[in-house]
Write an enzyme that holds these catalytic residues in place. Sequence first.
Site, PDB file in Angstrom:
ATOM      1  N   TYR A 173       0.826  -1.210   0.000  1.00 50.04           N
ATOM      2  CA  TYR A 173       0.000   0.000   0.000  1.00 50.04           C
ATOM      3  C   TYR A 173       0.858   1.256   0.000  1.00 50.04           C
ATOM      4  O   TYR A 173       0.725   2.100  -0.893  1.00 50.04           O
ATOM      5  CB  TYR A 173      -0.923  -0.020   1.216  1.00 50.04           C
ATOM      6  CG  TYR A 173      -1.893   1.133   1.297  1.00 50.04           C
ATOM      7  CD1 TYR A 173      -3.017   1.179   0.480  1.00 50.04           C
ATOM      8  CD2 TYR A 173      -1.706   2.174   2.205  1.00 50.04           C
ATOM      9  CE1 TYR A 173      -3.915   2.240   0.560  1.00 50.04           C
ATOM     10  CE2 TYR A 173      -2.593   3.220   2.295  1.00 50.04           C
ATOM     11  CZ  TYR A 173      -3.699   3.260   1.480  1.00 50.04           C
ATOM     12  OH  TYR A 173      -4.591   4.295   1.566  1.00 50.04           O
ATOM     13  N   ASN A 202      -6.114   9.922   7.966  1.00 53.06           N
ATOM     14  CA  ASN A 202      -7.268   9.087   8.374  1.00 53.06           C
ATOM     15  C   ASN A 202      -8.597   9.832   8.320  1.00 53.06           C
ATOM     16  O   ASN A 202      -8.767  10.860   8.980  1.00 53.06           O
ATOM     17  CB  ASN A 202      -7.076   8.578   9.807  1.00 53.06           C
ATOM     18  CG  ASN A 202      -5.878   7.671   9.940  1.00 53.06           C
ATOM     19  OD1 ASN A 202      -4.771   8.038   9.564  1.00 53.06           O
ATOM     20  ND2 ASN A 202      -6.100   6.484  10.458  1.00 53.06           N
ATOM     21  N   ARG A 214     -10.808  -0.499  10.267  1.00 49.27           N
ATOM     22  CA  ARG A 214     -10.064   0.673  10.707  1.00 49.27           C
ATOM     23  C   ARG A 214     -10.558   1.088  12.091  1.00 49.27           C
ATOM     24  O   ARG A 214     -11.644   0.715  12.516  1.00 49.27           O
ATOM     25  CB  ARG A 214     -10.178   1.802   9.678  1.00 49.27           C
ATOM     26  CG  ARG A 214      -9.229   1.561   8.528  1.00 49.27           C
ATOM     27  CD  ARG A 214      -9.329   2.578   7.432  1.00 49.27           C
ATOM     28  NE  ARG A 214     -10.441   2.333   6.539  1.00 49.27           N
ATOM     29  CZ  ARG A 214     -10.688   3.032   5.435  1.00 49.27           C
ATOM     30  NH1 ARG A 214      -9.906   4.037   5.114  1.00 49.27           N
ATOM     31  NH2 ARG A 214     -11.722   2.750   4.653  1.00 49.27           N
ATOM     32  N   GLN A 237       0.179   5.288  20.316  1.00 51.21           N
ATOM     33  CA  GLN A 237       0.369   5.729  18.926  1.00 51.21           C
ATOM     34  C   GLN A 237      -0.735   6.725  18.582  1.00 51.21           C
ATOM     35  O   GLN A 237      -1.849   6.616  19.106  1.00 51.21           O
ATOM     36  CB  GLN A 237       0.387   4.533  17.949  1.00 51.21           C
ATOM     37  CG  GLN A 237      -0.898   3.795  17.729  1.00 51.21           C
ATOM     38  CD  GLN A 237      -1.142   2.674  18.735  1.00 51.21           C
ATOM     39  OE1 GLN A 237      -0.788   2.790  19.889  1.00 51.21           O
ATOM     40  NE2 GLN A 237      -1.776   1.603  18.285  1.00 51.21           N
TER      41      GLN A 237
END
Length: 343
Positions: A173, A202, A214, A237
């Site tokens: 990707y 995102n 997701r 994260q």
Amino acid sequence: MASNGNNHVSTKPPPEPSPLRKAKFFQANMRILVTGGAGFIGSHLVDKLMQNEKNEVIVVDNYFTGSKDNLKQWIGHPRFELIRHDVTEPLLIEVDQIYHLACPASPIFYKYNPVKTIKTNVIGTLNMLGLAKRTGARILLTSTSEVYGDPLMHPQDETYWGNVNPIGVRSCYDEGKRVAETLMFDYHRQHGIEIRIARIFNTYGPRMNIDDGRVVSNFIAQAIRDEALTVQLPGTQTRSFCYVSDMVDGLMRLMEGDNTGPINIGNPGEFTMLELAENVKELINPEVKIITVENTPDDPQQRKPDITKAKELLGWEPKVKLRDGLPLMEEDFRGRLGISRKK
Ligand SMILES: NC(=O)c1ccc[n+]([C@@H]2O[C@H](COP(=O)([O-])OP(=O)(O)OC[C@H]3O[C@@H](n4cnc5c(N)ncnc54)[C@H](O)[C@@H]3O)[C@@H](O)[C@H]2O)c1
Ligand SMILES: O=c1ccn([C@@H]2O[C@H](COP(=O)(O)OP(=O)(O)O[C@H]3OC[C@@H](O)[C@H](O)[C@H]3O)[C@@H](O)[C@H]2O)c(=O)[nH]1
């Protein structure tokens, strides 16, 4: 002439459109192709493009992660056409603009058949650039924040070349999108094609697949189903989440403007995954548990767009805050899951 703020800009004029382009089936001023238009962002883009009575919209999609359901209000409309087609095969139609979105976007789906993901990014983008060359159409690529990999620069601006693993499980990707960007600029320099590149961060909102995988769709579906929210380790994260209507607005401004990009389009609000889980819990289901689970390899540890360029060159910045966008998505998910809010 289009600019991207550096020296990679072609001085060649774009190719002349084919005379066939004038043979329109409807008296529209602009015939617009949206590849991947049955998907999440694509279908919202189609809704917006169809609001303009001067546009004809053609969607091509192979339905790998998209669905006809997302376009049901347009099927049968005289200014709309839907074609089952895989962009890895050539496409011969006449168009004025191409929004090239076709590509699975959720890590679960793009890793499912990595060779196909690369083919979609490389051969699919070559085919769409070939179409742009033959018809003289302007083409916009939806690239990604993943071109920055696990970034060593924070926040990320467009001058950053990224920190990407070329042989990892995400490479199909992120390296695929990097090659797609290269192809866009090579066609621009070599053939004068009018290109636009958006680096999307995102994005979330109604119509995401419930099992998309997701993080925002996972947490919302889990909260509605009374299942624990699965925060992947370490949970610290970060990501920056953009509501889909803001994204569509940014993509259309980029297409209509004079700048090739690449331009970051995303919401600079930055959240850890634990903070996201806490927000979903508070807003959607205060009873739900939050658990930690194993992560997947090469997960980027931080991500936040620098959107100075989008502000200056497109006059764009996001309007919808995460805490306002999440309830809008909850409503859509509850409708599709058939689970109403507890009294
Ligand atoms: N949503 C995000 O957060 C995000 C972030 C960065 C970049 N993007 C990019 O934006 C685009 C749209 O993403 P999305 O979130 O709407 O994903 P999505 O999976 O909902 O939509 C992708 C669409 O492309 C179609 N498709 C996939 N491979 C195809 C092929 N070979 N031929 C024809 N159609 C094909 C799918 O069926 C689907 O309808 C993608 O290019 C993605 O890489 C999205
Ligand atoms: O259930 C989950 C799913 C995911 N996560 C975490 O949430 C973070 C975001 O993961 P997502 O799967 O939503 O997406 P990513 O940010 O990794 O990639 C995304 O951003 C860039 C786009 O190009 C991609 O299309 C998109 O998938 C990751 O750190 C992941 O570990 C969870 O904590 N729990």
